[in-house]
Design an enzyme around this catalytic site. Structure first.
Site, PDB file in Angstrom:
ATOM      1  N   HIS A 198      42.447  50.544  38.985  1.00 49.17           N
ATOM      2  CA  HIS A 198      43.296  51.402  38.082  1.00 49.17           C
ATOM      3  C   HIS A 198      42.645  51.487  36.843  1.00 49.17           C
ATOM      4  O   HIS A 198      42.273  50.555  36.074  1.00 49.17           O
ATOM      5  CB  HIS A 198      44.560  51.147  38.071  1.00 49.17           C
TER       6      HIS A 198
ATOM      7  N   GLU B 199      43.604  49.669  33.829  1.00 49.88           N
ATOM      8  CA  GLU B 199      43.772  48.448  33.889  1.00 49.88           C
ATOM      9  C   GLU B 199      42.242  47.665  33.530  1.00 49.88           C
ATOM     10  O   GLU B 199      41.917  46.524  34.314  1.00 49.88           O
ATOM     11  CB  GLU B 199      44.413  47.852  35.150  1.00 49.88           C
TER      12      GLU B 199
ATOM     13  N   HIS C 248      44.670  43.569  38.900  1.00 47.85           N
ATOM     14  CA  HIS C 248      45.449  44.455  38.391  1.00 47.85           C
ATOM     15  C   HIS C 248      46.381  43.970  37.012  1.00 47.85           C
ATOM     16  O   HIS C 248      46.286  42.736  36.791  1.00 47.85           O
ATOM     17  CB  HIS C 248      46.586  45.272  39.381  1.00 47.85           C
TER      18      HIS C 248
ATOM     19  N   GLU D 271      48.574  40.543  39.464  1.00 43.56           N
ATOM     20  CA  GLU D 271      49.307  41.321  38.260  1.00 43.56           C
ATOM     21  C   GLU D 271      49.143  40.312  36.937  1.00 43.56           C
ATOM     22  O   GLU D 271      49.965  39.628  36.721  1.00 43.56           O
ATOM     23  CB  GLU D 271      50.705  41.741  38.652  1.00 43.56           C
TER      24      GLU D 271
END
Length: 294
Positions: free
Chosen positions: A61, A64, A205, A264
């Site tokens: 992404h 990110e 991420h 994450e």
């Protein structure tokens, strides 16, 4: 920390770091494994000679990009430790090197990262401005340059995401494309796994300070053991299942029934501020080392 880059980590910074790795360490091998929509190289970095094959990736992404910075910081610290026959977090770097063949794709989505950090080029300005509702602020952009979410591109539950996701056309975020594996960046990553047959995969991420380790009950028992290890070393919460499909980790677990994780990093709003980089890197390094161990 001398390994950290306290500036937005764009494609040019990645090229500089790769050049330094090539010049300084003969045991670090860098390969161009494909190109993005706009023709930027997608690089794979390999370190280690072991039989166990482990893969990390970052910046699926666009906003990110701090994941690319954290992963490259780990590469630099690990390479220096190997070169100096030293330790990294108390573990012998030579032991890690001999036990594991590590593959890292630090920036899966270089076009998107460039857009978020440096803005549109003349060639793509009209297209991306339209998808961004006329806004010149691209900080919310997750997709590749064609407006497709690369982590919604894999042929495992893709139809579910296609049906329920909004928007229904190319956009800054969340559009899964008009078919699975329509985008060159997503294809490159699928082909890499099919070619290399990694034993473990970690996709980095942001944000949430948690990680996901299951999919469709296809994950092996080893995944739970690794999840407990990652939780212990990082302080991040291990989450077994979430209602999400078509991601790289999901596809890896479904197709290969091997341990796959979506990590994450950090907390807050993307893109995470550089004030979080040191903390993000501490978690990244601990998880990376834990993933390299048996």
């Amino acid at each position: 920390m001398s390994f950290l880059c306290f500036r937005p980590y764009d494609f040019q910074q990645l090229l500089k770091d790769i050049s330094k790795l090539n010049n300084n360490y003969s045991f670090v091998h860098v390969y161009e494994i494909g190109k993005s929509v706009e023709g930027r190289p997608i690089w794979e970095i390999k370190i280690g000679e072991g039989e166990r094959k482990v893969h990390f990736n970052g910046s699926f992404h666009a906003n990110e990009w701090i994941t690319s910075s954290a992963l490259m910081s780990f590469v630099k610290e690990y390479a220096e430790a190997v070169d100096q026959d030293g330790e990294i977090e108390g573990v012998s770097s030579q032991f890690l090197f001999s036990e594991t063949a590590l593959s890292i794709v630090p920036m899966v989505n270089p076009d998107g990262v460039e857009l978020v950090i440096n803005g549109p080029s003349k060639a793509n300005a009209q297209q991306v401005m339209a998808m961004n509702h006329g806004l010149t602020d691209f900080s919310g952009w997750k997709a590749n340059i064609r407006g497709v979410d690369l982590n919604n591109q894999y042929p495992v539950g893709w139809e579910i995401e296609k049906e329920r996701k909004l928007p229904k056309s190319p956009a800054a975020r969340d559009y899964p494309g008009d078919r699975p594996l329509s985008e060159p960046e997503a294809i490159v990553m699928a082909e890499l796994q099919m070619r290399e047959q990694f034993d473990r995969v970690l996709a980095f991420h942001t944000q949430g300070a948690e990680f996901y380790w299951g999919y469709n009950n296809k994950e092996p028992e080893e995944s739970k053991q690794l999840a407990e290890r990652f939780e212990r070393v990082s302080g991040y919460e291990a989450v077994h299942f979430i209602d999400s499909h078509a991601g790289f980790k999901d596809w890896f677990i479904q197709e290969y029934e091997r341990p796959g994780f979506t990590i994450e990093l950090g907390k807050g709003c993307n893109p995470l501020p550089l004030t979080q980089l040191a903390a993000v890197y501490e978690a990244t390094r601990s998880i990376c080392i834990a993933a390299l161990l048996k």
